[in-house]
Design an enzyme around this catalytic site. Structure first.
Site, PDB file in Angstrom:
ATOM      1  N   LYS A  47      34.050   0.386   9.628  1.00 17.09           N
ATOM      2  CA  LYS A  47      33.717  -0.067  10.954  1.00 17.09           C
ATOM      3  C   LYS A  47      32.246  -0.460  11.076  1.00 17.09           C
ATOM      4  CE  LYS A  47      36.790   3.459  12.886  1.00 17.09           C
ATOM      5  NZ  LYS A  47      36.806   4.763  13.553  1.00 17.09           N
ATOM      6  N   GLU A 103      28.409  -6.176   5.054  1.00 18.49           N
ATOM      7  CA  GLU A 103      28.319  -4.713   5.106  1.00 18.49           C
ATOM      8  C   GLU A 103      27.116  -4.294   5.947  1.00 18.49           C
ATOM      9  OE1 GLU A 103      29.844  -2.126   4.560  1.00 18.49           O
ATOM     10  OE2 GLU A 103      30.867  -2.001   2.634  1.00 18.49           O
ATOM     11  N   ASP A 107      25.088   1.872  -0.111  1.00 15.81           N
ATOM     12  CA  ASP A 107      24.479   3.181  -0.383  1.00 15.81           C
ATOM     13  C   ASP A 107      24.603   3.461  -1.881  1.00 15.81           C
ATOM     14  OD1 ASP A 107      23.654   5.814  -0.325  1.00 15.81           O
ATOM     15  OD2 ASP A 107      24.690   6.300   1.527  1.00 15.81           O
ATOM     16  N   PHE A 156      19.269   9.544   5.926  1.00 14.70           N
ATOM     17  CA  PHE A 156      20.515   9.320   6.665  1.00 14.70           C
ATOM     18  C   PHE A 156      20.202   8.531   7.922  1.00 14.70           C
ATOM     19  CE2 PHE A 156      24.138  10.116   9.326  1.00 14.70           C
ATOM     20  CZ  PHE A 156      25.181  10.066   8.415  1.00 14.70           C
ATOM     21  N   ARG A 169      26.991   4.691  16.835  1.00 13.99           N
ATOM     22  CA  ARG A 169      27.122   3.314  16.350  1.00 13.99           C
ATOM     23  C   ARG A 169      26.540   2.315  17.344  1.00 13.99           C
ATOM     24  NH1 ARG A 169      30.707   3.308  11.875  1.00 13.99           N
ATOM     25  NH2 ARG A 169      32.405   4.809  12.001  1.00 13.99           N
TER      26      ARG A 169
HETATM   27  C1  PRP Z   1      29.828   3.025   4.893  1.00 13.58           C
HETATM   28  C2  PRP Z   1      29.358   1.577   4.906  1.00 13.58           C
HETATM   29  C3  PRP Z   1      29.869   1.026   3.618  1.00 13.58           C
HETATM   30  C4  PRP Z   1      29.884   2.239   2.710  1.00 13.58           C
HETATM   31  C5  PRP Z   1      28.703   2.171   1.813  1.00 13.58           C
HETATM   32  O1  PRP Z   1      31.104   3.087   5.377  1.00 13.58           O
HETATM   33  O2  PRP Z   1      29.852   0.878   6.017  1.00 13.58           O
HETATM   34  O3  PRP Z   1      31.173   0.488   3.764  1.00 13.58           O
HETATM   35  O4  PRP Z   1      29.788   3.414   3.528  1.00 13.58           O
HETATM   36  O5  PRP Z   1      28.629   3.312   1.006  1.00 13.58           O
HETATM   37  P1  PRP Z   1      28.672   3.239  -0.576  1.00 13.58           P
HETATM   38  O6  PRP Z   1      27.778   2.120  -1.003  1.00 13.58           O
HETATM   39  O7  PRP Z   1      28.145   4.589  -0.984  1.00 13.58           O
HETATM   40  O8  PRP Z   1      30.092   3.038  -1.011  1.00 13.58           O
HETATM   41  P2  PRP Z   1      31.786   4.460   5.826  1.00 13.58           P
HETATM   42  O9  PRP Z   1      32.657   4.980   4.687  1.00 13.58           O
HETATM   43  O10 PRP Z   1      30.749   5.409   6.331  1.00 13.58           O
HETATM   44  O11 PRP Z   1      32.770   3.994   6.971  1.00 13.58           O
HETATM   45  P3  PRP Z   1      32.392   3.321   8.377  1.00 13.58           P
HETATM   46  O12 PRP Z   1      31.822   1.951   8.078  1.00 13.58           O
HETATM   47  O13 PRP Z   1      33.691   3.251   9.094  1.00 13.58           O
HETATM   48  O14 PRP Z   1      31.382   4.212   9.062  1.00 13.58           O
END
Ligand code: PRP
Length: 181
Positions: A47, A103, A107, A156, A169
């Site tokens: 999301k 994105e 991370d 964070f 958000r």
């Molecule tokens: C977050 C972000 C990316 C992912 C990046 O999504 O939106 O999709 O983590 O992390 P990574 O590089 O370590 O894989 P999240 O899983 O928190 O879901 P959300 O977007 O619904 O908050």
């Protein structure tokens, strides 16, 4: 210092900084895809990308289509192994089309790596990644962010799409949670 529900939030990137950078990214993307024939397909990863996507697509001066993908990782152990599951898929084929992932943050890079692998089997004409944020200290360096908003330290962050346990958000800036009030 801003406050939200009794918490102090230190702005890491202000609303104005984000607005300026999103406009620049939109111009970069418009230039990069200036010669393609069909509309560019922007794929937002839910999301977190929703706010960025809404602003970015309006900064791109060419025909585009919007798609979204939902992904889910099951616990940190599974996530660190790179096992991601698709919870919402594209609504149409992308074969021979130019696709740009959107994105909010790269991370560890594992989500992007998985999505790249999955999308390549669908044979798009090209596949690139635009991310508002990247944490190079944690990224495994396996995924290149083609259009990057900001490099940030390994903290964070919340706001502008990024959440803490599902909330924050809707903050119009990216911040770091401070101490409780
Ligand atoms: C977050 C972000 C990316 C992912 C990046 O999504 O939106 O999709 O983590 O992390 P990574 O590089 O370590 O894989 P999240 O899983 O928190 O879901 P959300 O977007 O619904 O908050």
């Amino acid at each position: 210092m801003n406050r939200f529900k009794g918490k102090e939030i230190q702005a890491l990137l202000t609303k104005e900084q984000i607005e300026k950078r999103v406009k620049e990214l939109g111009a970069e993307i418009t230039h990069a895809y200036r010669d393609i024939k069909d509309p560019l397909i922007l794929v937002g990863v839910l999301k977190g990308s929703v706010l960025f996507m809404a602003d970015l697509c309006r900064a791109i001066d060419m025909p585009i289509e919007l798609e979204f993908m939902g992904v889910s990782s099951y616990g940190e152990a599974t996530k660190s192994s790179g096992a991601v599951q698709i919870t919402l898929d594209l609504t149409r084929p992308i074969e021979n089309r130019h696709v740009l992932f959107v994105e909010d943050i790269v991370d560890t890079g594992l989500t992007a790596k998985y999505l790249y692998g999955n999308m390549r089997t669908r044979e798009p004409a090209s596949l690139r990644l635009c991310s508002l944020l990247e944490k190079p200290s944690k990224s495994k360096g396996e995924v290149k962010v083609d259009f990057l908003g900001f490099t940030i330290p390994d903290e964070f962050v919340i706001g502008y799409g990024l959440d803490l346990a599902g909330v924050y958000r809707n903050l119009p800036y990216v911040g770091v949670l401070g101490s409780d009030v």
